[in-house]
Every structure is written in structure tokens, then in C-alpha cells.
Design an enzyme around this catalytic site. Sequence first.
Site, short mmCIF file in Angstrom:
data_model
loop_
_atom_site.label_atom_id
_atom_site.label_comp_id
_atom_site.label_asym_id
_atom_site.label_seq_id
_atom_site.Cartn_x
_atom_site.Cartn_y
_atom_site.Cartn_z
N MET A 1 -8.08 7.84 10.02
CA MET A 1 -8.15 8.71 8.83
C MET A 1 -8.99 9.93 9.19
O MET A 1 -9.93 10.30 8.49
CB MET A 1 -8.75 7.94 7.64
CG MET A 1 -7.92 6.69 7.32
SD MET A 1 -8.78 5.44 6.27
CE MET A 1 -9.46 4.31 7.49
N ASP B 1 0.82 -1.22 0.00
CA ASP B 1 0.00 0.00 0.00
C ASP B 1 0.84 1.26 0.00
O ASP B 1 2.03 1.23 0.35
CB ASP B 1 -0.81 0.05 1.30
CG ASP B 1 -2.06 -0.79 1.22
OD1 ASP B 1 -2.37 -1.26 0.13
OD2 ASP B 1 -2.70 -0.96 2.26
N LYS C 1 -2.93 2.16 -2.93
CA LYS C 1 -4.28 2.50 -2.50
C LYS C 1 -4.24 3.40 -1.28
O LYS C 1 -3.52 3.19 -0.33
CB LYS C 1 -5.05 1.22 -2.16
CG LYS C 1 -6.52 1.45 -1.91
CD LYS C 1 -7.28 0.16 -2.02
CE LYS C 1 -6.99 -0.77 -0.87
NZ LYS C 1 -7.64 -0.34 0.37
#
Lengths: 239, 239
Positions: free
Chosen positions: B168, B37, B58
Amino acid sequence: MAALGKVYLIGAGPGAADLITVRGARLLAQAEVVLYDALVTPEMLALCAQAELISVGKRSGQRSTAQTAINQQLVECAQRYQMVVRLKGGDPMLFGRADEELRALEAEGIEVEVVPGITTALAAAAATKQPLTRRGVARSVAFFTSSTAPGEPDHPALPATDTLVQYMGGREAVGTATRLLAEGRRPDLPVVVVENCSRADQRIRRLTLAGLGEGLDATDGPVLVMIGEALQLRLHQPV
Amino acid sequence: MAALGKVYLIGAGPGAADLITVRGARLLAQAEVVLYDALVTPEMLALCAQAELISVGKRSGQRSTAQTAINQQLVECAQRYQMVVRLKGGDPMLFGRADEELRALEAEGIEVEVVPGITTALAAAAATKQPLTRRGVARSVAFFTSSTAPGEPDHPALPATDTLVQYMGGREAVGTATRLLAEGRRPDLPVVVVENCSRADQRIRRLTLAGLGEGLDATDGPVLVMIGEALQLRLHQPV
């Protein structure tokens, strides 16, 4: 008086010796003394064979006097040794009573470093190949436990997250199931129970919320209970 | 056609190369090919210098077509190599889209093993020395994120746990603060914001719920926001 030592609060992870972090393993191999919990496995202690080993034998639910004694032992070790490790099952910062040990050490001006460990919920998710979150299905997870502190209510509100994970959740999880059913969660909601996660005697059981509400066999080792739609078996998942 | 390979879904942890597990590091060193990632750090990739490295770049919020392409790449790698590693930041089973990759691999009869990683919340708790649970104060924790799936509501109910951790959570956490204040949580509730956890450019900010509600500077790296009474600084805690 000699300079005070440094204390490393290290998470051992769920039990398997190779599920500790690389940093944790390196520090263990350098430790002069290691104070370890009842949940730390013998294979983990083989990583610090050079150190003096002190079992502080704490299990969840034990009275707080035991914690006070551990705090005192930690302070005394930092007065006698330069490199002290406090090794805890799982992660020190999640249900690990780290707050009390940090306070005791900081009050004496002792330096502390914390090294995270794999918490049992994530080891159980890996062992069962069941993600705790799923796109479009589960995007919040709660980790909780029953009360072990005197004066705390035994039954606070259950978290209303998509996935629920109850630590130290043997018999207590039966009560959780009963309450979730009363709150209207569906009886066939998937439940996965993992005992002795990552160890040779690991045991995985798949049931439903209704099944969990009917009871759970007595067990010896630590039990983790995962509840939620994300725990549904996949179409081609090998069991 | 040759036998299908095996795929290891491995959690890299928060970023520091020595916060992967011993098992994860050993498997990385044996991999023929590693699909990684955007959040996996260069120092982590040094652990698998022998492998073919494929960036699948990603980031959270990217469209689902990207995930479909990753699934397809994983299947193709297992058809060409015996030992395939899918390396994810943090832990694969928590906000890692593991469900979709597991389904794609299982549909082709490909064997998968999952190796847990240190999830960022626990690395942040260690870095800030703030336990997420505290006896008598906080015994439930929720990990959650804002919606990234089309069709999902952007604002489901916030978990009513003692400690909340938003993954996040840059700008989105400002909205969380506003909603928690509206729900009656106290304005001086402690908040800790950790950016680039465990990396050289790690940044820790301590504020209050009211302060978070007023906004958060734009940031480059991944941001984790921890909210709750357990995050209160201790009396003698070095900052």
C-alpha cells in the site's frame, strides 16, 4: 536447429499438492519435462505424470557447482523441449536461487515465465493460525536465512522488524535467539517452530525466545522459525 | 439452534483468477456464502458463482468500526450457513487483519481454517522477474506498511534488510525513499513499482531511490514498491 523452448519457473508451495496455484497446476499438466528440487513432494509430481522428471536434488547449503550444473541442464532442456518446467519448493523468488537460473537462460536468449508459489512462511502462518502482522502490534515482517554463500559473513545484523521469520532455521535459529536476547528482546517473546509445513508429518512447536535459545531438537525436514509478539496465542485460540 | 458453520479464511492472491491455490478454488466452489474485500477481482468471484456474495468493501486505512462490522457479519454467517468463506486479497496472514476476525470467531466457538494466498510481493517479483533475494547480494527481505492504526507512530524505524517491500505504498513510499537516502542508502539503488499486480492493467515502473524520492504519480489501484540491490536489471534481461 529447432526453436528454443520456453521455461516456466514455478513455485510448488510448501508441499501439499493443492497448495500450488491453479496456474502452476495447469502448466505442470502440460509440461514435457520437469526439473524439480529435493523439497518437491511426490504428490506434487503426480500433477505432471506425463512429463519426463529430472531430480536436481538441490538442498540449501549445497555448493555452487551444483547450481551451475542445474543451469546447464535447464538450457539443454530448452534446446530439446518446447515446454520446460523448473519446479521449486515454496516461491521461486524468495530464497530460490532464481537469479542464477534466470541469468543462465537469458544469456542463451531463452524465454522465461515465473509463476509464484506459496512461500513457507505464509503456509506456516495459515497452519498455525498465527497472522504475521497484527494491527497496533506488528506491521513489519522480515524473512531471512543464514549465509550459504562462500565469503559472506555468517552473522549479518538481524532485521529489526516486529516479526522475524527464519527460513532453513533449525540449529541456526538457536543462534538467532541468543543474539536477539543479547539485543534486549524479552525472554518470553513467543516463538513458533514449524517443521514439514503442510505435509502429513507437519509438526508445530510453541516456545519462547529464551526456550529457543536453549536449543532445538535435531529434525529431518525443512524448519521454519517465527518470532514475535504477533505469534502470541489468542485468548480463545484452539491449539 | 443449528450447529455453527465453519469459516474458511482464504487468500485470493493478487488478482488473476488462476493465481489462487487449487485448495482455495475448490473451497470457493463449495461455499454457501462468500464475504469479499474491495481488492478481490470479478474474475475471482466467478469461481463461486453458486454462493451468496457479500461485499464488505474494506480498503486499507478505513476506520476500525468497519472491521467490527465485518467481524459481526462473519459470526452471523456462521450461525446461518455451514460453509462460509472470507475471501481476502493477497494472503490473509500478512496485512490482512486476520487477527481481529479470528478473535471474533473464536470467541463464539466457531471453527476456522486458513488457506494461504500468493502475497502481492511475490506476485510482483514473478511479474517483473526480479527475485527478492540474491545469493551474495540480498538474503533478507522485509515487508512493511505505513501505519493505519490510530495511536501508532507514523514513522517507525525502517527495516534494515537488504530488500524492502512497502505494501500500500503509493505516496507513502516517497517518504520511505527520503528517509532511506537520509540514512545513507545510495541514490541509484534500484526501485521497482508495480500497480495492479497480475491484472490486465498491471503497470511496472523501474526507477532509482533518488527518483522515487522526487515523487510518484497518483494511481488508482494498489501499489507495491520494491527497493534494493536485488532489483537491479540483469545483463540480458528483457524489459
